[in-house]
Design a protein around this motif. Structure first.
Motif, PDB file in Angstrom:
ATOM      1  N   ASP A 160       0.846  -1.192   0.000  1.00 33.82           N
ATOM      2  CA  ASP A 160       0.000   0.000   0.000  1.00 33.82           C
ATOM      3  C   ASP A 160       0.888   1.250   0.000  1.00 33.82           C
ATOM      4  OD1 ASP A 160      -1.838   2.015   0.361  1.00 33.82           O
ATOM      5  OD2 ASP A 160      -2.981   0.946   1.889  1.00 33.82           O
ATOM      6  N   VAL A 161       0.844   1.982  -1.099  1.00 32.92           N
ATOM      7  CA  VAL A 161       1.637   3.215  -1.216  1.00 32.92           C
ATOM      8  C   VAL A 161       0.721   4.441  -1.253  1.00 32.92           C
ATOM      9  CG1 VAL A 161       3.581   2.090  -2.351  1.00 32.92           C
ATOM     10  CG2 VAL A 161       1.694   2.988  -3.730  1.00 32.92           C
ATOM     11  N   ARG A 196       0.070  10.213  -1.477  1.00 36.95           N
ATOM     12  CA  ARG A 196      -0.506  11.459  -0.957  1.00 36.95           C
ATOM     13  C   ARG A 196       0.597  12.438  -0.569  1.00 36.95           C
ATOM     14  NH1 ARG A 196      -4.751   8.080   1.074  1.00 36.95           N
ATOM     15  NH2 ARG A 196      -3.555   7.561   2.936  1.00 36.95           N
ATOM     16  N   LYS A 197       1.638  11.911   0.069  1.00 36.54           N
ATOM     17  CA  LYS A 197       2.750  12.777   0.448  1.00 36.54           C
ATOM     18  C   LYS A 197       3.489  13.283  -0.782  1.00 36.54           C
ATOM     19  CE  LYS A 197       3.581  10.908   5.061  1.00 36.54           C
ATOM     20  NZ  LYS A 197       4.545  10.227   5.968  1.00 36.54           N
ATOM     21  N   GLU A 198       3.616  12.403  -1.795  1.00 40.55           N
ATOM     22  CA  GLU A 198       4.270  12.823  -3.029  1.00 40.55           C
ATOM     23  C   GLU A 198       3.488  13.957  -3.682  1.00 40.55           C
ATOM     24  OE1 GLU A 198       4.791  10.886  -7.409  1.00 40.55           O
ATOM     25  OE2 GLU A 198       5.351   9.638  -5.703  1.00 40.55           O
ATOM     26  N   HIS A 225       2.794  19.656  -4.652  1.00 45.86           N
ATOM     27  CA  HIS A 225       1.992  20.868  -4.455  1.00 45.86           C
ATOM     28  C   HIS A 225       2.805  21.930  -3.717  1.00 45.86           C
ATOM     29  CE1 HIS A 225      -1.045  23.507  -2.590  1.00 45.86           C
ATOM     30  NE2 HIS A 225      -1.778  23.229  -3.654  1.00 45.86           N
ATOM     31  N   GLN A 226       3.524  21.508  -2.679  1.00 49.64           N
ATOM     32  CA  GLN A 226       4.328  22.471  -1.927  1.00 49.64           C
ATOM     33  C   GLN A 226       5.438  23.059  -2.789  1.00 49.64           C
ATOM     34  OE1 GLN A 226       5.576  20.112   1.412  1.00 49.64           O
ATOM     35  NE2 GLN A 226       3.768  20.597   2.631  1.00 49.64           N
ATOM     36  N   ALA A 227       5.982  22.227  -3.692  1.00 49.29           N
ATOM     37  CA  ALA A 227       7.067  22.716  -4.543  1.00 49.29           C
ATOM     38  C   ALA A 227       6.571  23.711  -5.576  1.00 49.29           C
ATOM     39  CB  ALA A 227       7.755  21.546  -5.243  1.00 49.29           C
TER      40      ALA A 227
END
Length: 736
Positions: A281-282, A287-289, A294-296
């Motif tokens: 399960d990734v 989601r973090k990726e 998004h943050q970048a």
């Protein structure tokens, strides 16, 4: 994080002072408690648990210093600000050494100074508390992960032991695995699975075994999995296995992203007997990726695309509409936004930026057509349909500026801010994002140069200034190669003894035609391009060599050399030592002048650099004191020998009461901290008399001499030595 107004305890035996502080702070939204002496203050502190304490030093019953010591023992995390008279400045400095966070003099003539100190202390306390909580949380997570790892390791050890003892180890291991695992025949019929796979599919093991993939998995997903297997079979026959990523809605209705790993198992003859697969399960990783992406590409404060995100949208527009795609770029910079941050604080400034972003989004074609590049700079993209639509960019800019005539509400403040706007249009002004943004920015700066609060369309003529700066940069490089930069010297004089104590080295650019280029024309370009590092080394070396010559002829003199922000790096000591070694000048005769802003950029690094310099016997001076981040903090913690009062404060003394107060306060503070104080820009007898009366012994300015080339300074020094005193070599008129 506080969910109530910050509670402030003010301890002062003067009821009028307390009343004024309480009235102002309550008007500013604080919850204020007051106490008339130190003992009552400690009782009130225990009873009300304030977030910050304001304390006078001299009070009956119990003085402020004892209160501070008690608070440092009982509640070191609560900030304490000393509010006391100028007459107890030495005690205030001692209080800072014993843990006070800041110091404000009484009477408090400008309550904004107190409010700024309070807000700054509260913010620092908040950050310290957050850092503490974060460390505790991190430690807890490390402990938890360690515990989980230990438990997992213990399970693995147990499974290994079972493998040695029982033939059923494999079944137990698979069943105990948290990842879903299945077995099936080459034809696709399930022959076994673990509970995790059963939970994922939402069927019991009995309802899975004996059924085909198409019966168990959704049809679309089953087709994708089988197609991946066929491609693998066609490409590789060694049976090593393969993996693919699939999207699946599990039995609980949650969308998950899984990586399917499959491999073949063989029978005793070595032929393939079936397949074994497991899912990883990734979902959280994905989601973090997505969050990282998004943050970048987005601004944290406003949620708008940042520079990277903006470039992507501009490139997408070009890909969509072709190389001749028409697009207007509106580059906005808020005029005088720094005033909001300086006067009301960064929290209010951030809220204002969010309000500005919201207003721009409301006017843009789409939210993703507005970006924040950083600071108070925004960009609005305006897709155009035809060549004549270029005027729409100016119409839209005018509409944006008209909307900014309405006030913004930020933290209960009604604020007005106006943008300067630069416009570039593709493809006339550029075909790539970098060129369009650069040209729009050039146009924006032209709007600012013309007074701001207006818009300007980019023209090729605007590149003239950029071209001129490039020409200056090229000339600087050539000037460094041809030794066109020379050092001028301006004396520093002890006004009590009349003796010359040293001089400041000031760079001048002597062009081949004999003209001198003013520093303001080339120093900013040198700073921006980094050439100031080579230029600064040249000035440092030449000044040390010349000072050594004068020392041999005229006696010991101290040379002061300015260090730019670009030079103020960890290798500065090596460069200084090289100049001293080449010249033979003792370190005690060298003083390095550094601005407040340069020091405050990175406090830990600044302290390390200054301590290394001071350890070699090199003096440190704070240049233009009072114009940057003036703070008792660095005066207390940095190895500083001298503070130089900026000429902007000296210019109007003694006539300007405010400047006179600032100058006298700086002199008093420097004397109490055992620092040498030098006043810059002294030009008149009145200024000199004022400084002498307030105990400032050392001055520098046109009153004695303008900056002189080496030969002229040597002649001036010989004349001064012959007269036995420096004297007044000139006045303001000597500037002409």
């Amino acid at each position: 994080m506080l969910h109530r107004p910050a509670r402030i305890l003010t301890i002062d035996d003067d009821v009028n002072v307390r009343s004024n502080l309480v009235a102002y702070l309550e008007d500013s939204g604080f919850d204020v408690i007051e106490a008339e002496n130190g003992r009552r203050g400690l009782e009130a502190f225990t009873e009300h648990a304030p977030d910050l304490v304001l304390v006078d030093l001299r009070m009956p019953v119990m003085g402020g210093m004892e209160v501070l010591e008690r608070l440092r023992e009982d509640a070191p995390e609560v900030p304490v600000i000393v509010v006391s008279g100028v007459g107890v400045l030495e005690e205030a400095v001692e209080a800072l050494r014993h843990g006070a966070w800041d110091y404000v003099t009484k009477p408090v003539t400008d309550m904004r100074v107190l409010e700024h100190a309070v807000n700054k202390a509260l913010e620092r306390a908040r950050l310290l508390e957050e850092r503490k909580r974060y460390r505790e949380q991190l430690e807890q997570e490390v402990l938890e992960r360690t515990r989980e790892l230990r438990e997992t390791n213990e399970r693995l050890v147990e499974y290994q032991a079972l493998l040695q003892e029982k033939n059923q180890f494999l079944e137990a291991l698979v069943e105990g695995m948290p990842n879903p695992v299945f077995y099936k025949t080459l034809e696709g019929t399930y022959i076994g699975c673990n509970r995790a796979f059963s939970r994922l599919i939402g069927r019991s093991p009995e309802g899975i075994v004996g059924r085909s993939v198409n019966e168990i998995l959704p049809q679309e997903l089953a087709c994708r999995v089988e197609e991946s297997a066929r491609r693998f079979d066609a490409a590789d026959d060694d049976g090593a296995g393969y993996s693919c990523m699939i999207d699946l809605r599990d039995a609980a209705g949650e969308d998950r992203v899984l990586v399917l790993y499959k491999s073949y198992f063989r029978d005793r003859t070595g032929l393939r007997a079936g397949e074994v697969g497991t899912f990883l399960d990734v979902s959280e990783l994905k989601r973090k990726e997505a969050q990282i992406v998004h943050q970048a590409t987005h601004d944290e404060l406003t949620g708008l695309p940042n520079r990277m995100g903006l470039r992507q949208r501009m490139e997408d527009h070009a890909l969509k509409d072709g190389p001749d795609a028409r697009l207007a770029v509106l580059y906005l910079d808020m005029d005088n936004f720094k005033t909001v941050n300086d006067s009301l604080g960064h929290a209010v400034g951030d809220e204002l930026l969010r309000a500005v972003a919201g207003r721009l989004v409301g006017m843009a074609p789409r939210r993703d057509m507005v970006a924040r590049l950083g600071g108070d700079e925004f960009v609005v993209l305006l897709p155009l349909s035809s060549e004549g639509d270029g005027e729409l960019a100016e119409t839209e800019s005018a509409r944006i500026q008209d909307s900014f005539t309405r006030p913004f509400n930020a933290a209960d403040h009604e604020l007005y801010v106006m943008p300067s706007i630069g416009i570039s249009v593709a493809p006339e002004d550029g075909r790539d994002p970098a060129t369009l943004l650069k040209n729009a920015e050039i146009a924006m700066y032209r709007a600012k140069e013309q007074g701001g609060a207006r818009f300007r369309r980019f023209t090729q003529a605007m590149n003239d200034d950029v071209t001129r700066r490039l020409a200056i940069e090229k000339s600087i490089r050539k000037g460094l190669e041809n030794d066109e930069f020379v050092v001028f010297y301006q004396p520093r004089v002890d006004i009590v003894t009349g003796q010359v104590t040293g001089m400041e080295a000031l760079v001048r650019w002597a062009r081949p035609d004999g003209t001198l280029v003013p520093p303001l024309e080339f120093i900013p370009v040198a700073e921006d391009t980094g050439l100031v590092v080579a230029l600064g080394e040249r000035v440092l070396r030449d000044a040390c060599i010349q000072t050594r010559r004068w020392t041999d002829e005229l006696g010991p003199l101290r040379i002061a050399v300015n260090i730019s922000a670009r030079q103020f790096q960890p290798d500065l000591l090596d460069r200084v030592q090289a100049a001293l070694a080449e010249s033979g000048l003792p370190p005690s005769q060298l003083e390095l002048e550094i601005t407040e802003t340069t020091m405050m950029r990175d406090l830990p690094t600044s302290v390390a650099i200054l301590e290394r310099l001071a350890a070699q016997g090199i003096s440190i001076a704070i240049d233009d004191f009072g114009t940057g981040h003036s703070s008792l903090y660095y005066l207390k913690n940095f190895p500083i020998d001298t503070i130089k009062i900026d000429r902007s404060f000296v210019r109007d003394v003694p006539g300007d009461e405010g400047d006179a107060t600032i100058v006298s306060t700086i002199v008093t503070m420097g004397r109490n901290l055992s620092l040498n104080v030098v006043a810059e820009g002294v030009e008149t007898d009145d200024q000199l008399g004022f400084l002498r009366a307030h105990g400032c012994r050392e001055v520098q300015g046109y009153y004695y001499s303008k900056p002189l080339p080496a030969d002229g300074f040597a002649d001036w020094m010989r004349a001064a030595l012959s007269a036995g005193t420096a004297g007044a070599a000139g006045t303001a008129s000597s500037r002409k």
